[in-house]
Design a protein around this motif. Structure first.
Motif, PDB file in Angstrom:
ATOM      1  N   ASN A   1       8.704  -7.164  12.871  1.00 47.87           N
ATOM      2  CA  ASN A   1       9.689  -8.125  13.396  1.00 47.87           C
ATOM      3  C   ASN A   1      11.104  -7.566  13.259  1.00 47.87           C
ATOM      4  N   GLY A   2      11.859  -7.540  14.353  1.00 48.12           N
ATOM      5  CA  GLY A   2      13.243  -7.062  14.254  1.00 48.12           C
ATOM      6  C   GLY A   2      13.402  -5.623  14.681  1.00 48.12           C
ATOM      7  N   LEU A   3      12.284  -4.954  14.909  1.00 46.02           N
ATOM      8  CA  LEU A   3      12.342  -3.566  15.396  1.00 46.02           C
ATOM      9  C   LEU A   3      11.932  -3.589  16.878  1.00 46.02           C
ATOM     10  N   LYS A   4      12.837  -3.091  17.736  1.00 44.75           N
ATOM     11  CA  LYS A   4      12.604  -3.204  19.182  1.00 44.75           C
ATOM     12  C   LYS A   4      12.467  -1.810  19.793  1.00 44.75           C
ATOM     13  N   PHE A   5      11.410  -1.631  20.580  1.00 38.75           N
ATOM     14  CA  PHE A   5      11.163  -0.301  21.165  1.00 38.75           C
ATOM     15  C   PHE A   5      11.965  -0.073  22.441  1.00 38.75           C
ATOM     16  N   ARG A   6      12.216   1.192  22.728  1.00 41.78           N
ATOM     17  CA  ARG A   6      12.862   1.600  23.976  1.00 41.78           C
ATOM     18  C   ARG A   6      12.106   1.006  25.167  1.00 41.78           C
ATOM     19  N   LYS A   7      12.848   0.533  26.162  1.00 42.65           N
ATOM     20  CA  LYS A   7      12.207   0.013  27.381  1.00 42.65           C
ATOM     21  C   LYS A   7      11.800   1.193  28.270  1.00 42.65           C
ATOM     22  N   ILE A   8      10.554   1.178  28.712  1.00 42.99           N
ATOM     23  CA  ILE A   8      10.065   2.263  29.574  1.00 42.99           C
ATOM     24  C   ILE A   8       9.930   1.707  30.999  1.00 42.99           C
ATOM     25  N   PRO A   9      10.546   2.332  32.007  1.00 46.74           N
ATOM     26  CA  PRO A   9      10.378   1.839  33.380  1.00 46.74           C
ATOM     27  C   PRO A   9       8.899   1.749  33.750  1.00 46.74           C
ATOM     28  N   SER A  10       8.537   0.711  34.529  1.00 45.10           N
ATOM     29  CA  SER A  10       7.111   0.408  34.717  1.00 45.10           C
ATOM     30  C   SER A  10       6.329   1.545  35.382  1.00 45.10           C
ATOM     31  N   LYS A  11       6.976   2.339  36.235  1.00 44.99           N
ATOM     32  CA  LYS A  11       6.217   3.421  36.894  1.00 44.99           C
ATOM     33  C   LYS A  11       6.194   4.730  36.086  1.00 44.99           C
ATOM     34  N   CYS A  12       6.797   4.694  34.900  1.00 44.67           N
ATOM     35  CA  CYS A  12       6.917   5.950  34.121  1.00 44.67           C
ATOM     36  C   CYS A  12       5.807   6.085  33.081  1.00 44.67           C
ATOM     37  N   THR A  13       5.153   7.238  33.080  1.00 42.53           N
ATOM     38  CA  THR A  13       4.309   7.613  31.944  1.00 42.53           C
ATOM     39  C   THR A  13       5.105   8.663  31.174  1.00 42.53           C
ATOM     40  N   PRO A  14       5.601   8.291  29.991  1.00 44.32           N
ATOM     41  CA  PRO A  14       6.522   9.204  29.295  1.00 44.32           C
ATOM     42  C   PRO A  14       5.840  10.455  28.750  1.00 44.32           C
ATOM     43  N   LEU A  15       6.675  11.422  28.423  1.00 42.20           N
ATOM     44  CA  LEU A  15       6.198  12.651  27.784  1.00 42.20           C
ATOM     45  C   LEU A  15       5.726  12.360  26.359  1.00 42.20           C
ATOM     46  N   CYS A  16       6.318  11.345  25.735  1.00 43.05           N
ATOM     47  CA  CYS A  16       5.924  10.901  24.389  1.00 43.05           C
ATOM     48  C   CYS A  16       6.196  11.931  23.292  1.00 43.05           C
ATOM     49  N   ASP A  17       7.258  12.701  23.440  1.00 38.61           N
ATOM     50  CA  ASP A  17       7.600  13.621  22.355  1.00 38.61           C
ATOM     51  C   ASP A  17       8.595  13.001  21.376  1.00 38.61           C
ATOM     52  N   THR A  18       9.025  11.772  21.678  1.00 41.88           N
ATOM     53  CA  THR A  18       9.980  11.082  20.809  1.00 41.88           C
ATOM     54  C   THR A  18       9.690   9.585  20.887  1.00 41.88           C
ATOM     55  N   LEU A  19       9.716   8.935  19.746  1.00 48.12           N
ATOM     56  CA  LEU A  19       9.558   7.472  19.722  1.00 48.12           C
ATOM     57  C   LEU A  19      10.901   6.861  19.336  1.00 48.12           C
ATOM     58  N   ILE A  20      11.457   6.060  20.246  1.00 44.94           N
ATOM     59  CA  ILE A  20      12.779   5.466  19.982  1.00 44.94           C
ATOM     60  C   ILE A  20      12.647   3.960  19.797  1.00 44.94           C
ATOM     61  N   PHE A  21      13.307   3.471  18.763  1.00 43.50           N
ATOM     62  CA  PHE A  21      13.389   2.016  18.581  1.00 43.50           C
ATOM     63  C   PHE A  21      14.765   1.679  18.041  1.00 43.50           C
ATOM     64  N   ASN A  22      15.103   0.385  18.089  1.00 40.16           N
ATOM     65  CA  ASN A  22      16.414   0.002  17.552  1.00 40.16           C
ATOM     66  C   ASN A  22      16.335  -1.228  16.661  1.00 40.16           C
ATOM     67  N   PHE A  23      17.391  -1.377  15.864  1.00 41.60           N
ATOM     68  CA  PHE A  23      17.512  -2.498  14.927  1.00 41.60           C
ATOM     69  C   PHE A  23      18.620  -3.434  15.409  1.00 41.60           C
TER      70      PHE A  23
END
Ligand SMILES: Cc1ncc(COP(=O)(O)O)c(C=O)c1O
Length: 382
Positions: free
Chosen positions: A266-288
Motif C-alpha cells: 500500500n502506498g507504492l505505485k508502479f510506473r504506468k506502462i502504455p497498453s500496447k507496450c511490452t517492456p524490456l523489463c530491465d528496470t522496475l520503477i515505482f514511486n512513493f
C-alpha cells in the motif's frame, strides 16, 4: 539487465578470429553482417552501425535535414546525449515534461509545436515505450520527423512489432549499460532509403562508396564526419545479438517475479506502462507519495545492499534542469527550467528504479523483494 552480463567466450572467439582472418577496419564483412542482422531483428529495411548512440542521434538528425533555426522537441527525462545531438546539428532543443509513463507527455508535446518545429525525439526511457500511436498522429498532423531515442529499450515491443519500427528512424546504443553491448557503439534503423544512404555517407566523411571509383577518388554530396565503427565492435555485436532474445526473456521473467512479490504494498505505485507496450523489463520503477519517503527508502535499501539505477542515482545526467553548462543554448517554455519541468521533477524525486539483472537467481529476486517490502512498509508507516 544488459548484455555485459553475458559477454563471454563467443564474443572472445569472434574477436580472435579477426586477428587471423580479417581487417580491423569498419568496412569489412562483420559491420555489414551486424547491420543486416539488426535490421532483420527489428523487422526494418535498413540499419547503419556507428560509433555510439550519441553519434546515431546526430547522424539521424543530419539525415532528416535538421539544422540551424529548427526546433526539436524532446523530453525532460532522458540522457543528456539526446539534447547534445540536437545542439550539435545547430537546432534548438525544446523540452517537455514526462507523464506517469516516465516518457514524453503527449499533451505538452502538442502544445510545444511552433512553425519552427521540425522533429520530435521521443525517448523510450528504461525499457518502456513512448506513446507511439499518439506521437505518430501528432507528427503526421504537423508534418514532423520522428527520431526515436530507443537507446535504453532495444528488445521492447509496441503491439506485435519491435519498438522503434513504427517511427521514421530509431537509434540504439551499445554502450556498457545497454541491452546488448559492443563496449561502445550505436545503430540507426529506418525504412527510408534516402535517409539510410545519408546516414551511411555522413558516418564516413561523406563517402558515397561509388562502385565506379576507388575509395581515394570517391564521390561526395554532403559534408560528413567520422562516426564509423570497427570490425571488432561488430564481431562482438553479432554475438550479443544472438543472445538478445535470451536477455529479454530473462529480464521479463525476473521482473515479473519481483513485481509480484511487492505488488500489494500500500502506498507504492508502479510506473504506468502504455497498453500496447511490452517492456524490456530491465528496470522496475515505482514511486512513493513524497520525496522524503523515497529518499529514506533508498537510504535503507542501500544499507541492505540493493542498488538503484538512473533514479535517483544518476539523475543529474538524466534530467534537463541539471544541465546548466549548456543552458545558454536552450529556450524554456515558462522561462525557467525548474518551473517548466515541475511535474517531472516531482515524479522523479518520489521515484526509485531497481535494476533487473539477466542472471538474477530466484532466491536473490525473492530476497530483493523481501528487502523492498520491509523497507517500504517501514518508511510508509513512519
Ligand atoms: C536515452 C539515451 N540516449 C542516448 C544515449 C547515448 O548513447 P551512447 O552512450 O552510446 O552515446 C544513451 C546512453 O546512455 C541513453 O541512455
Amino acid at each position: 539487465m544488459p548484455g555485459f552480463e553475458l559477454i563471454g567466450k563467443e564474443e572472445q572467439q569472434a574477436v580472435n578470429e579477426i586477428f587471423t582472418s580479417g581487417s580491423l577496419f569498419y568496412n569489412g564483412k562483420r559491420v555489414k553482417q551486424f547491420e543486416e542482422m539488426f535490421a532483420q531483428y527489428l523487422g526494418m529495411k535498413y540499419a547503419v552501425a556507428v560509433s555510439s548512440g550519441t553519434a546515431a542521434l546526430k547522424t539521424a538528425l543530419i539525415a532528416a535535414g535538421i539544422g540551424k533555426g529548427d526546433e526539436v522537441i524532446t523530453q525532460a527525462f532522458t540522457f543528456i546525449a539526446t539534447v547534445e545531438a540536437i545542439l550539435d546539428v545547430g537546432a534548438k532543443p525544446i523540452i517537455v515534461n514526462i507523464d506517469e509513463t516516465y516518457n514524453m507527455d503527449t499533451i505538452e508535446l502538442e502544445k510545444a509545436i511552433t512553425p519552427s518545429t521540425k522533429a520530435i525525439i521521443p525517448v523510450d526511457m528504461l525499457g518502456v515505450a513512448t506513446e507511439v500511436d499518439r506521437i505518430n498522429a501528432i507528427a503526421k498532423e504537423h508534418n514532423l520527423v520522428i527520431i526515436d531515442d530507443c537507446c535504453e529499450s532495444l528488445g521492447a515491443e509496441w503491439g506485435n512489432k519491435k519498438l522503434g519500427t513504427d517511427y521514421d528512424m530509431a537509434v540504439f546504443s551499445f554502450d556498457n549499460g545497454k541491452t546488448i553491448t559492443t563496449g561502445e557503439g550505436g545503430m540507426i534503423a529506418t525504412n527510408n532509403l534516402d535517409w539510410y544512404k545519408l546516414c551511411i555517407e555522413y558516418r564516413d566523411h561523406g563517402h558515397e562508396n561509388n562502385p565506379k571509383k576507388p575509395r581515394g577518388r570517391d564521390t561526395h554530396r554532403i559534408p560528413g564526419f567520422n562516426f564509423r565503427t570497427t570490425e571488432l565492435n561488430a564481431a562482438i555485436g553479432i554475438q550479443q545479438l544472438k543472445k538478445l532474445d535470451y536477455i529479454v526473456e530473462s529480464n521479463r521473467r525476473n521482473y515479473k517475479i519481483l513485481k509480484n512479490e511487492i505488488s500489494d504494498i500500500n502506498g507504492l505505485k508502479f510506473r504506468k506502462i502504455p497498453s500496447k507496450c511490452t517492456p524490456l523489463c530491465d528496470t522496475l520503477i515505482f514511486n512513493f507519495p513524497t520525496k522524503n519517503v523515497a529518499t529514506e527508502f533508498v537510504a535503507l535499501i542501500k544499507q541492505n545492499g540493493l542498488n538503484t539505477k538512473n533514479v535517483p542515482d544518476a539523475i543529474e545526467w538524466h534530467f534537463a534542469p541539471y544541465w546548466d553548462h549548456i543552458f545558454d543554448k536552450f529556450d524554456f517554455q515558462n522561462g525557467d527550467i525548474w518551473d517548466s519541468t515541475k511535474f517531472s521533477s516531482d515524479m522523479l524525486d518520489r521515484s526509485v528504479a531497481i535494476p533487473i539483472m539477466v542472471k538474477m537467481q530466484n532466491d536473490i529476486i525473492l530476497e530483493t523483494g523481501s528487502i523492498i517490502r520491509s523497507m517500504a512498509e517501514k518508511v510508509l508507516n513512519n
